[in-house]
Design a protein around this motif. Sequence first.
Motif, PDB file in Angstrom:
ATOM      1  N   LEU A   1      28.617  -9.449  19.473  1.00 22.40           N
ATOM      2  CA  LEU A   1      30.005  -9.903  19.506  1.00 22.40           C
ATOM      3  C   LEU A   1      30.242 -11.006  20.534  1.00 22.40           C
ATOM      4  CD1 LEU A   1      31.815  -6.483  19.082  1.00 22.40           C
ATOM      5  CD2 LEU A   1      31.413  -8.240  17.336  1.00 22.40           C
ATOM      6  N   VAL A   2      29.501 -10.977  21.645  1.00 23.75           N
ATOM      7  CA  VAL A   2      29.745 -11.987  22.668  1.00 23.75           C
ATOM      8  C   VAL A   2      28.806 -13.179  22.580  1.00 23.75           C
ATOM      9  CG1 VAL A   2      30.799 -10.343  24.269  1.00 23.75           C
ATOM     10  CG2 VAL A   2      28.368 -10.868  24.484  1.00 23.75           C
ATOM     11  N   ALA A   3      27.572 -12.977  22.109  1.00 25.39           N
ATOM     12  CA  ALA A   3      26.594 -14.066  22.103  1.00 25.39           C
ATOM     13  C   ALA A   3      26.371 -14.667  20.719  1.00 25.39           C
ATOM     14  CB  ALA A   3      25.261 -13.577  22.662  1.00 25.39           C
ATOM     15  N   ASN A   4      26.694 -13.939  19.674  1.00 16.63           N
ATOM     16  CA  ASN A   4      26.457 -14.419  18.308  1.00 16.63           C
ATOM     17  C   ASN A   4      27.769 -14.525  17.546  1.00 16.63           C
ATOM     18  OD1 ASN A   4      23.753 -12.208  18.556  1.00 16.63           O
ATOM     19  ND2 ASN A   4      23.541 -14.413  18.653  1.00 16.63           N
ATOM     20  N   ASP A   5      28.773 -15.050  18.190  1.00 16.66           N
ATOM     21  CA  ASP A   5      30.112 -15.157  17.602  1.00 16.66           C
ATOM     22  C   ASP A   5      30.176 -16.359  16.647  1.00 16.66           C
ATOM     23  OD1 ASP A   5      29.779 -16.892  19.732  1.00 16.66           O
ATOM     24  OD2 ASP A   5      31.875 -16.799  20.343  1.00 16.66           O
ATOM     25  N   PHE A   6      29.500 -16.225  15.524  1.00 17.81           N
ATOM     26  CA  PHE A   6      29.393 -17.319  14.549  1.00 17.81           C
ATOM     27  C   PHE A   6      30.755 -17.784  14.049  1.00 17.81           C
ATOM     28  CE2 PHE A   6      29.115 -13.389  12.145  1.00 17.81           C
ATOM     29  CZ  PHE A   6      29.959 -13.614  11.075  1.00 17.81           C
ATOM     30  N   TRP A   7      31.747 -16.917  14.078  1.00 14.89           N
ATOM     31  CA  TRP A   7      33.086 -17.262  13.608  1.00 14.89           C
ATOM     32  C   TRP A   7      33.770 -18.285  14.524  1.00 14.89           C
ATOM     33  CZ3 TRP A   7      31.252 -12.524  15.018  1.00 14.89           C
ATOM     34  CH2 TRP A   7      31.642 -12.055  16.273  1.00 14.89           C
ATOM     35  N   ASN A   8      33.216 -18.502  15.708  1.00 17.72           N
ATOM     36  CA  ASN A   8      33.773 -19.482  16.637  1.00 17.72           C
ATOM     37  C   ASN A   8      32.991 -20.801  16.648  1.00 17.72           C
ATOM     38  OD1 ASN A   8      35.931 -17.951  17.646  1.00 17.72           O
ATOM     39  ND2 ASN A   8      34.557 -16.847  19.025  1.00 17.72           N
ATOM     40  N   HIS A   9      32.034 -20.954  15.749  1.00 20.69           N
ATOM     41  CA  HIS A   9      31.179 -22.138  15.742  1.00 20.69           C
ATOM     42  C   HIS A   9      31.240 -22.856  14.404  1.00 20.69           C
ATOM     43  CE1 HIS A   9      29.332 -20.963  19.547  1.00 20.69           C
ATOM     44  NE2 HIS A   9      29.276 -19.733  19.069  1.00 20.69           N
TER      45      HIS A   9
ATOM     46  N   ASP B   1      19.746 -14.068  37.947  1.00 21.08           N
ATOM     47  CA  ASP B   1      19.847 -14.682  36.623  1.00 21.08           C
ATOM     48  C   ASP B   1      20.509 -13.725  35.629  1.00 21.08           C
ATOM     49  OD1 ASP B   1      18.614 -16.972  37.579  1.00 21.08           O
ATOM     50  OD2 ASP B   1      16.608 -16.357  36.905  1.00 21.08           O
ATOM     51  N   ALA B   2      20.226 -12.438  35.772  1.00 19.45           N
ATOM     52  CA  ALA B   2      20.858 -11.439  34.899  1.00 19.45           C
ATOM     53  C   ALA B   2      22.369 -11.425  35.120  1.00 19.45           C
ATOM     54  CB  ALA B   2      20.263 -10.056  35.171  1.00 19.45           C
ATOM     55  N   ILE B   3      22.780 -11.544  36.363  1.00 18.32           N
ATOM     56  CA  ILE B   3      24.216 -11.596  36.672  1.00 18.32           C
ATOM     57  C   ILE B   3      24.826 -12.855  36.062  1.00 18.32           C
ATOM     58  CG2 ILE B   3      25.916 -11.842  38.528  1.00 18.32           C
ATOM     59  CD1 ILE B   3      24.031 -10.117  40.270  1.00 18.32           C
ATOM     60  N   SER B   4      24.138 -13.977  36.207  1.00 17.69           N
ATOM     61  CA  SER B   4      24.633 -15.245  35.638  1.00 17.69           C
ATOM     62  C   SER B   4      24.750 -15.170  34.122  1.00 17.69           C
ATOM     63  CB  SER B   4      23.703 -16.395  36.022  1.00 17.69           C
ATOM     64  OG  SER B   4      23.716 -16.596  37.411  1.00 17.69           O
ATOM     65  N   GLU B   5      23.799 -14.488  33.489  1.00 14.45           N
ATOM     66  CA  GLU B   5      23.844 -14.333  32.029  1.00 14.45           C
ATOM     67  C   GLU B   5      25.091 -13.571  31.609  1.00 14.45           C
ATOM     68  OE1 GLU B   5      20.902 -12.711  28.539  1.00 14.45           O
ATOM     69  OE2 GLU B   5      21.131 -11.456  30.336  1.00 14.45           O
ATOM     70  N   GLN B   6      25.394 -12.488  32.302  1.00 18.55           N
ATOM     71  CA  GLN B   6      26.570 -11.686  31.960  1.00 18.55           C
ATOM     72  C   GLN B   6      27.851 -12.488  32.174  1.00 18.55           C
ATOM     73  OE1 GLN B   6      25.939  -8.756  30.430  1.00 18.55           O
ATOM     74  NE2 GLN B   6      23.800  -9.230  30.804  1.00 18.55           N
ATOM     75  N   ALA B   7      27.904 -13.236  33.262  1.00 20.40           N
ATOM     76  CA  ALA B   7      29.074 -14.066  33.545  1.00 20.40           C
ATOM     77  C   ALA B   7      29.227 -15.158  32.492  1.00 20.40           C
ATOM     78  CB  ALA B   7      28.963 -14.681  34.939  1.00 20.40           C
ATOM     79  N   HIS B   8      28.103 -15.737  32.069  1.00 23.23           N
ATOM     80  CA  HIS B   8      28.132 -16.787  31.048  1.00 23.23           C
ATOM     81  C   HIS B   8      28.812 -16.294  29.770  1.00 23.23           C
ATOM     82  CE1 HIS B   8      26.811 -20.013  28.396  1.00 23.23           C
ATOM     83  NE2 HIS B   8      26.344 -19.078  27.583  1.00 23.23           N
ATOM     84  N   PHE B   9      28.583 -15.037  29.428  1.00 19.43           N
ATOM     85  CA  PHE B   9      29.168 -14.480  28.214  1.00 19.43           C
ATOM     86  C   PHE B   9      30.533 -13.843  28.458  1.00 19.43           C
ATOM     87  CE2 PHE B   9      24.647 -14.539  26.868  1.00 19.43           C
ATOM     88  CZ  PHE B   9      24.812 -15.446  25.834  1.00 19.43           C
ATOM     89  N   GLY B  10      31.085 -14.028  29.644  1.00 23.88           N
ATOM     90  CA  GLY B  10      32.432 -13.556  29.926  1.00 23.88           C
ATOM     91  C   GLY B  10      32.540 -12.079  30.244  1.00 23.88           C
ATOM     92  N   LEU B  11      31.444 -11.454  30.612  1.00 20.60           N
ATOM     93  CA  LEU B  11      31.456 -10.024  30.934  1.00 20.60           C
ATOM     94  C   LEU B  11      31.607  -9.862  32.445  1.00 20.60           C
ATOM     95  CD1 LEU B  11      28.581  -8.939  28.545  1.00 20.60           C
ATOM     96  CD2 LEU B  11      31.036  -8.665  28.184  1.00 20.60           C
ATOM     97  N   HIS B  12      32.727  -9.243  32.846  1.00 18.54           N
ATOM     98  CA  HIS B  12      33.037  -9.099  34.272  1.00 18.54           C
ATOM     99  C   HIS B  12      33.412  -7.661  34.573  1.00 18.54           C
ATOM    100  CE1 HIS B  12      32.909 -13.412  34.821  1.00 18.54           C
ATOM    101  NE2 HIS B  12      33.652 -13.542  33.735  1.00 18.54           N
ATOM    102  N   PRO B  13      33.012  -7.112  35.707  1.00 14.15           N
ATOM    103  CA  PRO B  13      32.224  -7.760  36.742  1.00 14.15           C
ATOM    104  C   PRO B  13      30.767  -7.931  36.279  1.00 14.15           C
ATOM    105  CG  PRO B  13      32.675  -5.498  37.378  1.00 14.15           C
ATOM    106  CD  PRO B  13      33.415  -5.754  36.092  1.00 14.15           C
ATOM    107  N   ALA B  14      30.264  -9.126  36.449  1.00 13.77           N
ATOM    108  CA  ALA B  14      28.954  -9.486  35.905  1.00 13.77           C
ATOM    109  C   ALA B  14      27.825  -8.638  36.477  1.00 13.77           C
ATOM    110  CB  ALA B  14      28.689 -10.971  36.155  1.00 13.77           C
ATOM    111  N   ALA B  15      27.884  -8.310  37.759  1.00 15.65           N
ATOM    112  CA  ALA B  15      26.821  -7.501  38.369  1.00 15.65           C
ATOM    113  C   ALA B  15      26.770  -6.104  37.744  1.00 15.65           C
ATOM    114  CB  ALA B  15      27.008  -7.421  39.877  1.00 15.65           C
ATOM    115  N   LEU B  16      27.931  -5.527  37.505  1.00 12.91           N
ATOM    116  CA  LEU B  16      27.980  -4.205  36.877  1.00 12.91           C
ATOM    117  C   LEU B  16      27.400  -4.264  35.467  1.00 12.91           C
ATOM    118  CD1 LEU B  16      28.824  -1.240  36.771  1.00 12.91           C
ATOM    119  CD2 LEU B  16      31.076  -2.013  36.001  1.00 12.91           C
TER     120      LEU B  16
END
Length: 143
Positions: A100-108, A47-62
């Motif tokens: 910056l990745v999860a609270n990007d209010f400027w994109n909402h 789930d931690a890997i999925s969370e990182q991938a959801h926010f566009g952080l790759h490689p997600a496992a790292l």
Amino acid sequence: MVTISGRSNPAWVGLVLAQPWVMPLARLALVSAYLIGGIDKVLHFNDAISEQAHFGLHPAALWAVLAIAVEIFGSLCVIFRRFTWFGAGGLGVLTVVAMLVANDFWNHIGAARFMALNSFFEHLGLIAALVLATVLSDSQHEI
């Protein structure tokens, strides 16, 4: 009144703050979300890997491993007042990335913007508290 560095506090505030359990509990409370988050990520690593991938952080496992390390080790540094600058600094940087990745209010827009904006500034306040914990860790007084 209790006076510290030219500032006055009511005597009862000084008495409460002088209790030996107050500052350790405050340090634990400050980093509690990070510590619990890191432990939860360890227990649910996929789930931690999925969370990182959801926010566009790759490689997600790292990114998941880095988040876990910073959340747990950084929290312990703050709690035990050992290398507080390092632990709080790591948690602060992690929080900036999250902002910056999860609270990007400027994109909402609408309610989503409102919620992201509030969360962004709540996280900014948390970073300020980590800075204060670092500054106070150098003081002569137990914090």
